[in-house]
Design a protein around this motif. Structure first.
Motif, PDB file in Angstrom:
ATOM      1  N   VAL A   1     -12.177  11.590  -8.284  1.00 47.04           N
ATOM      2  CA  VAL A   1     -11.393  10.893  -7.263  1.00 47.04           C
ATOM      3  C   VAL A   1     -11.154   9.443  -7.686  1.00 47.04           C
ATOM      4  O   VAL A   1     -10.032   8.931  -7.565  1.00 47.04           O
ATOM      5  N   LEU A   2     -12.178   8.781  -8.209  1.00 49.81           N
ATOM      6  CA  LEU A   2     -12.009   7.398  -8.662  1.00 49.81           C
ATOM      7  C   LEU A   2     -11.049   7.322  -9.842  1.00 49.81           C
ATOM      8  O   LEU A   2     -10.239   6.403  -9.929  1.00 49.81           O
ATOM      9  N   PHE A   3     -11.127   8.286 -10.749  1.00 45.94           N
ATOM     10  CA  PHE A   3     -10.208   8.352 -11.888  1.00 45.94           C
ATOM     11  C   PHE A   3      -8.761   8.482 -11.393  1.00 45.94           C
ATOM     12  O   PHE A   3      -7.869   7.761 -11.835  1.00 45.94           O
ATOM     13  N   LEU A   4      -8.530   9.409 -10.465  1.00 50.40           N
ATOM     14  CA  LEU A   4      -7.183   9.617  -9.931  1.00 50.40           C
ATOM     15  C   LEU A   4      -6.685   8.395  -9.165  1.00 50.40           C
ATOM     16  O   LEU A   4      -5.510   8.020  -9.265  1.00 50.40           O
ATOM     17  N   ARG A   5      -7.569   7.771  -8.405  1.00 50.97           N
ATOM     18  CA  ARG A   5      -7.179   6.559  -7.665  1.00 50.97           C
ATOM     19  C   ARG A   5      -6.823   5.434  -8.628  1.00 50.97           C
ATOM     20  O   ARG A   5      -5.819   4.745  -8.446  1.00 50.97           O
TER      21      ARG A   5
ATOM     22  N   PHE B   1      -4.550  10.522  -1.083  1.00 51.75           N
ATOM     23  CA  PHE B   1      -4.823   9.088  -1.044  1.00 51.75           C
ATOM     24  C   PHE B   1      -3.915   8.427  -0.023  1.00 51.75           C
ATOM     25  O   PHE B   1      -2.790   8.871   0.205  1.00 51.75           O
ATOM     26  N   GLU B   2      -4.425   7.356   0.587  1.00 49.73           N
ATOM     27  CA  GLU B   2      -3.587   6.556   1.465  1.00 49.73           C
ATOM     28  C   GLU B   2      -4.074   5.116   1.461  1.00 49.73           C
ATOM     29  O   GLU B   2      -5.212   4.823   1.075  1.00 49.73           O
ATOM     30  N   ASP B   3      -3.212   4.244   1.898  1.00 48.75           N
ATOM     31  CA  ASP B   3      -3.538   2.826   1.978  1.00 48.75           C
ATOM     32  C   ASP B   3      -4.588   2.620   3.065  1.00 48.75           C
ATOM     33  O   ASP B   3      -4.457   3.169   4.157  1.00 48.75           O
ATOM     34  N   PRO B   4      -5.620   1.823   2.788  1.00 54.21           N
ATOM     35  CA  PRO B   4      -6.658   1.580   3.798  1.00 54.21           C
ATOM     36  C   PRO B   4      -6.133   0.980   5.096  1.00 54.21           C
ATOM     37  O   PRO B   4      -6.775   1.110   6.141  1.00 54.21           O
ATOM     38  N   SER B   5      -4.968   0.355   5.071  1.00 50.69           N
ATOM     39  CA  SER B   5      -4.402  -0.214   6.301  1.00 50.69           C
ATOM     40  C   SER B   5      -4.014   0.881   7.301  1.00 50.69           C
ATOM     41  O   SER B   5      -3.810   0.601   8.475  1.00 50.69           O
TER      42      SER B   5
ATOM     43  N   ARG C   1      -5.601   5.590 -11.525  1.00 50.81           N
ATOM     44  CA  ARG C   1      -4.296   5.855 -12.141  1.00 50.81           C
ATOM     45  C   ARG C   1      -3.160   5.374 -11.240  1.00 50.81           C
ATOM     46  O   ARG C   1      -2.072   5.083 -11.722  1.00 50.81           O
ATOM     47  N   GLN C   2      -3.400   5.299  -9.936  1.00 46.43           N
ATOM     48  CA  GLN C   2      -2.397   4.816  -8.987  1.00 46.43           C
ATOM     49  C   GLN C   2      -2.250   3.291  -9.044  1.00 46.43           C
ATOM     50  O   GLN C   2      -1.280   2.749  -8.528  1.00 46.43           O
ATOM     51  N   GLN C   3      -3.254   2.625  -9.592  1.00 52.09           N
ATOM     52  CA  GLN C   3      -3.299   1.164  -9.711  1.00 52.09           C
ATOM     53  C   GLN C   3      -3.148   0.473  -8.362  1.00 52.09           C
ATOM     54  O   GLN C   3      -2.486  -0.547  -8.227  1.00 52.09           O
TER      55      GLN C   3
END
Length: 118
Positions: free
Chosen positions: A22-26, A53-57, A28-30
């Motif tokens: 999950v951290l690897f994939l995240r 994935f989604e924005d924490p906001s 890659r999204q930068q």
């Protein structure tokens, strides 16, 4: 601001392999993203897992939030009724690899492991 649940009280569990993937994939999204996990009607067994994935906001005040060393797993409360205790694992095996869901609430699952029934 939504507070994350302490590590000993997590309702969604991640294996080390799943967390690494999950951290690897995240990464890659930068972007600084959290992982939203949930369920919806459908699939072979009646309900399907959702994971994106989604924005924490976009974390809502009624979401359950679980912290994994700064990375957040988010789940809406309705989905949590079906997912509490879920173990998310990851395998890079050529056959049967990918994310695997082990749900203690499921009384039936489909062959692919991506849907379940209660």
């Amino acid at each position: 601001m939504v507070q994350a649940v302490p590590s000993q009280q997590r309702g969604i569990l991640l294996s080390e392999a799943a967390l690494r993937q999950v951290l690897f994939l995240r990464d890659r999204q930068q972007k600084d993203l959290c992982l939203r996990v949930g369920v919806r009607q459908g699939g072979c067994s009646g309900m399907s897992y959702l994971m994106d994935f989604e924005d924490p906001s976009k974390i809502r005040s009624d979401d359950e939030v679980y912290d994994y060393d700064g990375f957040k797993i988010v789940c809406d409360r309705k989905s949590m009724l079906y997912l509490y205790g879920l173990m998310l694992d990851y395998s890079d095996a050529m056959i049967g690899g990918g994310f695997q869901f082990t749900n203690p609430n499921a009384n039936q699952t489909c062959g692919c492991g991506k849907s379940f029934g209660v």
